[in-house]
Scaffold this active site. Structure first.
Site, PDB file in Angstrom:
ATOM      1  N   LYS A 273      -7.090  -4.860  -3.090  1.00 37.19           N
ATOM      2  CA  LYS A 273      -7.708  -5.198  -1.925  1.00 37.19           C
ATOM      3  C   LYS A 273      -9.062  -4.531  -1.171  1.00 37.19           C
ATOM      4  CE  LYS A 273      -3.918  -4.338   1.059  1.00 37.19           C
ATOM      5  NZ  LYS A 273      -4.411  -3.367   2.146  1.00 37.19           N
TER       6      LYS A 273
ATOM      7  N   ASP B 151       0.800  -1.372   0.019  1.00 37.27           N
ATOM      8  CA  ASP B 151      -0.048   0.143  -0.106  1.00 37.27           C
ATOM      9  C   ASP B 151       0.717   1.302   0.026  1.00 37.27           C
ATOM     10  OD1 ASP B 151      -1.871  -2.095   0.329  1.00 37.27           O
ATOM     11  OD2 ASP B 151      -2.805  -1.260   2.156  1.00 37.27           O
TER      12      ASP B 151
ATOM     13  N   CYS C 133      -2.026  -2.578   7.671  1.00 32.07           N
ATOM     14  CA  CYS C 133      -2.097  -3.431   6.710  1.00 32.07           C
ATOM     15  C   CYS C 133      -0.588  -4.241   6.540  1.00 32.07           C
ATOM     16  CB  CYS C 133      -2.283  -2.857   5.371  1.00 32.07           C
ATOM     17  SG  CYS C 133      -3.713  -1.924   5.308  1.00 32.07           S
TER      18      CYS C 133
END
Length: 236
Positions: A122, A9, A176
């Protein structure tokens, strides 16, 4: 040993100065990540992206006041697995971020992406959060359940390539990155988080708590200049 690097990310909305959910110093770790991406000891390189619909359940703006303050308020999610609909979890609310097709969802240009073997989008199911690149917030990994949440079966992909060790970097260390590394260990891989290649939503306290959870899950916390990287050989 056959190692994969998972870059989590590294997106515009998670980076200063304009990110809607910017992580302090998030952009500053790009050089370390690029050095790792260039390391020939990695057999595979994977990049994950939050990729939410505008009506995502974690967005504070999608819930009525007064219980819609980002970072402070929580709401209840239901497990999307058909046989587990009664199972619930509390979900923290966030500012709108990484909406599909927007600039905020794009990987920052400082990251060298030419060697990425797989992109994993995601968090695409509007009713469930997905911090980990392996599983949704309820731990579901069955593609029959997660097909609406994620566009790749990361565990199966890594197994098919003979991967044994997974090294996780990126944003954010207390969300994450942490959950991806823990799920990598649960999936049977030897799992590492590279500390100098991640930053946290809550620096200090958030990282200390994350490290405890990582240790309990069997994840090793290392540095990019540590022996775990150098023993892979190759040039960096």
């Amino acid at each position: 040993m056959k190692a994969a690097l998972l870059v989590v990310d590294m997106q515009e909305d998670f980076c200063p100065p304009r990110g809607s959910l910017a992580v302090q110093e998030g952009r500053d770790i790009a050089p370390v990540i690029n050095s790792l991406l260039a390391h020939s000891g990695f057999a595979l390189r994977v990049m994950s992206q939050d990729y939410h619909p505008m009506n995502h359940i974690s967005f504070a703006d999608n819930h009525p006041a007064p219980n819609n303050r980002p970072f402070e308020c929580v709401i209840t999610m239901n497990n999307p697995a058909p046989e587990k609909k009664a199972e619930t979890r509390l979900q923290r609310l966030w500012p709108v971020h990484c909406v599909e097709g927007t600039q905020g969802a794009e990987i920052i240009p400082e990251i060298e992406t030419s060697k990425i073997d797989l992109y994993v989008k995601k968090g695409m199911h509007h009713e469930v959060e997905m911090y980990s690149a392996f599983a949704d917030a309820f731990g579901n990994v069955d593609p029959a359940v997660t097909a609406q949440s994620v566009d790749a079966d990361l565990k199966s992909f890594l197994i098919s390539k003979g991967i044994t060790d997974v090294f996780v970097v990126g944003l954010a260390g207390d969300y994450c990155v942490k959950y991806t590394a823990i799920d990598a260990a649960r999936a049977g891989f030897i799992s590492y988080v590279i500390e100098d290649a991640t930053r946290c939503v809550i620096p200090g306290v958030g990282w200390e708590q994350a490290k405890q959870e990582l240790h309990e899950a069997g994840v090793s916390i290392i540095r990019s200049d540590g022996p775990e990287i150098s023993r892979m050989g190759g040039d960096s």
